[in-house]
Design a protein around this motif. Structure first.
Motif, mmCIF file in Angstrom:
data_model
loop_
_atom_site.group_PDB
_atom_site.id
_atom_site.type_symbol
_atom_site.label_atom_id
_atom_site.label_comp_id
_atom_site.label_asym_id
_atom_site.label_seq_id
_atom_site.Cartn_x
_atom_site.Cartn_y
_atom_site.Cartn_z
ATOM 1 N N GLY A 96 132.163 79.986 -64.861
ATOM 2 C CA GLY A 96 131.539 79.334 -66.012
ATOM 3 C C GLY A 96 130.092 79.753 -66.227
ATOM 4 N N VAL A 97 129.741 80.962 -65.783
ATOM 5 C CA VAL A 97 128.368 81.458 -65.965
ATOM 6 C C VAL A 97 128.220 82.046 -67.364
ATOM 7 C CG1 VAL A 97 126.619 83.087 -65.151
ATOM 8 C CG2 VAL A 97 128.173 82.004 -63.518
ATOM 9 N N GLU A 98 127.235 81.546 -68.085
ATOM 10 C CA GLU A 98 126.965 82.090 -69.411
ATOM 11 C C GLU A 98 126.110 83.339 -69.220
ATOM 12 O OE1 GLU A 98 124.951 80.740 -73.622
ATOM 13 O OE2 GLU A 98 125.030 79.290 -71.981
ATOM 14 N N ILE A 142 118.569 82.456 -71.247
ATOM 15 C CA ILE A 142 119.770 82.080 -72.019
ATOM 16 C C ILE A 142 119.432 81.077 -73.121
ATOM 17 C CG2 ILE A 142 121.910 80.717 -71.779
ATOM 18 C CD1 ILE A 142 122.509 83.443 -70.872
ATOM 19 N N GLY A 143 118.428 80.237 -72.873
ATOM 20 C CA GLY A 143 118.032 79.242 -73.869
ATOM 21 C C GLY A 143 117.161 79.812 -74.985
ATOM 22 N N GLY A 144 116.833 81.114 -74.896
ATOM 23 C CA GLY A 144 116.028 81.753 -75.931
ATOM 24 C C GLY A 144 114.535 81.761 -75.624
ATOM 25 N N GLN A 284 114.329 98.202 -81.623
ATOM 26 C CA GLN A 284 113.967 96.840 -81.246
ATOM 27 C C GLN A 284 115.142 96.274 -80.467
ATOM 28 O OE1 GLN A 284 115.075 93.566 -82.426
ATOM 29 N NE2 GLN A 284 113.525 92.650 -81.095
ATOM 30 N N PHE A 285 114.878 95.772 -79.265
ATOM 31 C CA PHE A 285 115.991 95.245 -78.460
ATOM 32 C C PHE A 285 115.480 94.161 -77.521
ATOM 33 C CE2 PHE A 285 119.374 95.045 -75.358
ATOM 34 C CZ PHE A 285 120.511 95.293 -76.117
ATOM 35 N N ASP A 286 116.065 92.981 -77.643
ATOM 36 C CA ASP A 286 115.719 91.879 -76.738
ATOM 37 C C ASP A 286 116.746 91.818 -75.606
ATOM 38 O OD1 ASP A 286 113.730 91.326 -78.506
ATOM 39 O OD2 ASP A 286 114.606 89.455 -79.274
ATOM 40 N N PHE A 287 116.259 91.529 -74.416
ATOM 41 C CA PHE A 287 117.157 91.353 -73.265
ATOM 42 C C PHE A 287 117.263 89.869 -72.946
ATOM 43 C CE2 PHE A 287 115.320 95.587 -72.671
ATOM 44 C CZ PHE A 287 116.459 96.344 -72.481
ATOM 45 N N VAL A 288 118.457 89.411 -72.703
ATOM 46 C CA VAL A 288 118.659 88.005 -72.314
ATOM 47 C C VAL A 288 119.178 87.981 -70.879
ATOM 48 C CG1 VAL A 288 119.861 85.860 -72.841
ATOM 49 C CG2 VAL A 288 119.135 87.375 -74.703
ATOM 50 N N ILE A 289 118.389 87.353 -70.005
ATOM 51 C CA ILE A 289 118.754 87.331 -68.585
ATOM 52 C C ILE A 289 119.146 85.910 -68.169
ATOM 53 C CG2 ILE A 289 117.440 89.379 -67.958
ATOM 54 C CD1 ILE A 289 115.171 87.616 -66.988
ATOM 55 N N THR A 290 119.838 85.830 -67.067
ATOM 56 C CA THR A 290 120.461 84.579 -66.625
ATOM 57 C C THR A 290 119.690 83.987 -65.450
ATOM 58 O OG1 THR A 290 122.590 85.485 -67.311
ATOM 59 C CG2 THR A 290 122.662 83.609 -65.808
ATOM 60 N N ALA A 291 119.338 82.709 -65.550
ATOM 61 C CA ALA A 291 118.625 82.056 -64.448
ATOM 62 C C ALA A 291 119.554 81.910 -63.249
ATOM 63 C CB ALA A 291 118.112 80.690 -64.895
ATOM 64 N N LEU A 292 118.990 82.037 -62.043
ATOM 65 C CA LEU A 292 119.771 81.828 -60.828
ATOM 66 C C LEU A 292 120.058 80.337 -60.689
ATOM 67 C CD1 LEU A 292 117.853 84.176 -58.372
ATOM 68 C CD2 LEU A 292 120.105 84.558 -59.372
ATOM 69 N N ALA A 293 121.216 80.006 -60.212
ATOM 70 C CA ALA A 293 121.595 78.611 -59.965
ATOM 71 C C ALA A 293 122.647 78.650 -58.871
ATOM 72 C CB ALA A 293 122.158 77.977 -61.242
ATOM 73 N N LYS A 294 123.112 77.457 -58.499
ATOM 74 C CA LYS A 294 124.090 77.372 -57.415
ATOM 75 C C LYS A 294 125.297 78.299 -57.677
ATOM 76 C CE LYS A 294 125.248 73.570 -54.405
ATOM 77 N NZ LYS A 294 125.444 72.135 -54.342
ATOM 78 N N HIS A 295 125.774 78.302 -58.927
ATOM 79 C CA HIS A 295 126.962 79.094 -59.252
ATOM 80 C C HIS A 295 126.605 80.470 -59.819
ATOM 81 C CE1 HIS A 295 125.689 77.401 -62.993
ATOM 82 N NE2 HIS A 295 126.628 78.005 -63.687
#
Ligand SMILES: [Fe+2]
Length: 309
Positions: A96-98, A142-144, A284-295
Motif C-alpha cells: 500500500g505504498v503510494e 507525495i503531499g506536494g 521542466q521536470f518535478d520529482f516526487v519522492i516517498t517519505a520513509l515509514a514503517k511500511h
C-alpha cells in the motif's frame, strides 16, 4: 532414447551435492540460489537438447562478457534490471505504498562522488557543441510539499552517446553532478542535450542481441538518483519525447510519467529574456519522492559502482 535425466533420482542427488546442500560449510542462501539455478539449467539442457557445442559457446560467451565488462549492460538488455523494478513496484502495491515519480533502471554507467553544487550547476565542460539544455524543477514529497536540501545526482551521455569516466576522452565528471535543492526544493542545471546511444557494436551484448534479432539502441535520456533525509532514494531517468526509440528502448527503461518534453527556445527575444545568449532547449521536470515509514523501506541498491580516482 530418453535423454531427459535432470529430474531422475540420481541427478536430483547429484544437484544437491553440486550445490553444496550436503556440506555444512558455506551460506544457506548461496546454496539455495545455486541449487535452483543449476537445477533449472540442467532441465533446460534436457528440454532444449542443448548440445555440447552450444553449451561451450555459452561458456565462452560468459568469459567474453566479463572480459568486456558488459555483464551490467546485458542485465539491462535482457530486461532483468527492468524486472527487478517491476518486482519493487509489486512490493509497493502489496504494502500500500503510494509512489511518486516512477523508478526505472540505473544502468551500468553511474560514477559515485560527482561534485556537489547548491541549487544550480553546470554539468558540461563546454567542449561538446550540442544544443544547450536547461533543466529545472522541484523535488516534492507525495503531499506536494517541496523538499529543500534534497540531492539530485544527475548523469548523462554527450552528443556521441558516450559517458565520462568510461569514455576517457572526456574530462573527469563531465555531465555528472550532484545538486542540492534550495529552500524552495528547486534544482536547475545547464548542460547539453544528450543523444541516444547503442551498445558497443562489436561487444558481446550486441552479439547476443543480434542472435535474437533485437537492436541495442536507447532513446536520449538523463539519469537521476534523488535522495533526501527521511525519504527513500529514487532511482530514475527521464526519456526525451520525440526520440525514435522512446517506446523501443533496448533496456526497457521508458515509463509513461518519465517522458519529458524538450522545449526549444530559438527566438532571440525569448532566450535573451531568460538571460541566455544563444538558443537553448528547456526541460521542466518535478520529482516526487516517498517519505520513509514503517511500511516504506529505503531501497539504495548495493552494487559495485565506479568511482573516479
Ligand atoms: Fe544511460
Amino acid at each position: 532414447m530418453d535423454t531427459h535425466i535432470a529430474k531422475s533420482a540420481r541427478i536430483t542427488e547429484f544437484l544437491k551435492v553440486a550445490s553444496g546442500l550436503t556440506s555444512n560449510q558455506g551460506s544457506p542462501r548461496a546454496k539455495a540460489i545455486i541449487h535452483r539455478l543449476l537445477s533449472d539449467l540442467f532441465t533446460a539442457i534436457d528440454d532444449l537438447d542443448i548440445t555440447p557445442d552450444e553449451f561451450w559457446a555459452g561458456v565462452s560467451y560468459i568469459n567474453d562478457l566479463g572480459g568486456a565488462g558488459e555483464a551490467g549492460l546485458l542485465a539491462a538488455g535482457t530486461g532483468l534490471e527492468h524486472f527487478l523494478d517491476l518486482r519493487m513496484d509489486a512490493a509497493d502495491a502489496a504494502a500500500g505504498v503510494e509512489i511518486g515519480t516512477s523508478r526505472t533502471i540505473e544502468g551500468p554507467l553511474y560514477v559515485a562522488g560527482a561534485p556537489l553544487s547548491e541549487g544550480r550547476a553546470r554539468l558540461d565542460d563546454g567542449s561538446d557543441k550540442g544544443k544547450t539544455l536547461i533543466m529545472h524543477g522541484v523535488v516534492r514529497d507525495i503531499g506536494g510539499k517541496p523538499v529543500p536540501g534534497a540531492i539530485v545526482d544527475v548523469w548523462h551521455a554527450n552528443t556521441k552517446g558516450m559517458y565520462s569516466f568510461f569514455d576517457k576522452s572526456q574530462s573527469q565528471y563531465n555531465m555528472r553532478r550532484r545538486i542540492q535543492t534550495d529552500a524552495s526544493g528547486r534544482y536547475e542545471f545547464q548542460s547539453i542535450l544528450p543523444s541516444g546511444y547503442g551498445c558497443p557494436p562489436d561487444g558481446p551484448t550486441q552479439a547476443l542481441l543480434d542472435a535474437i534479432g533485437r537492436h541495442g539502441q536507447r532513446p536520449a535520456h538523463i539519469h537521476f538518483f534523488v535522495s533526501a533525509p527521511g525519504h527513500r532514494q529514487l532511482t530514475t531517468q527521464i526519456n526525451i519525447a520525440g526520440d525514435k526509440y522512446l517506446h523501443d528502448d533496448f533496456a526497457f527503461a521508458t515509463r509513461d510519467d518519465l517522458i519529458a518534453d524538450a522545449v526549444e527556445h530559438n527566438d532571440p527575444q525569448a532566450f535573451q529574456a531568460r538571460g541566455m545568449t544563444e538558443p537553448f532547449v528547456e526541460i521542466q521536470f518535478d520529482f516526487v519522492i516517498t517519505a520513509l515509514a514503517k511500511h516504506v523501506v529505503d531501497e539504495i541498491v548495493q552494487r559495485r559502482r565506479a568511482e573516479a580516482a
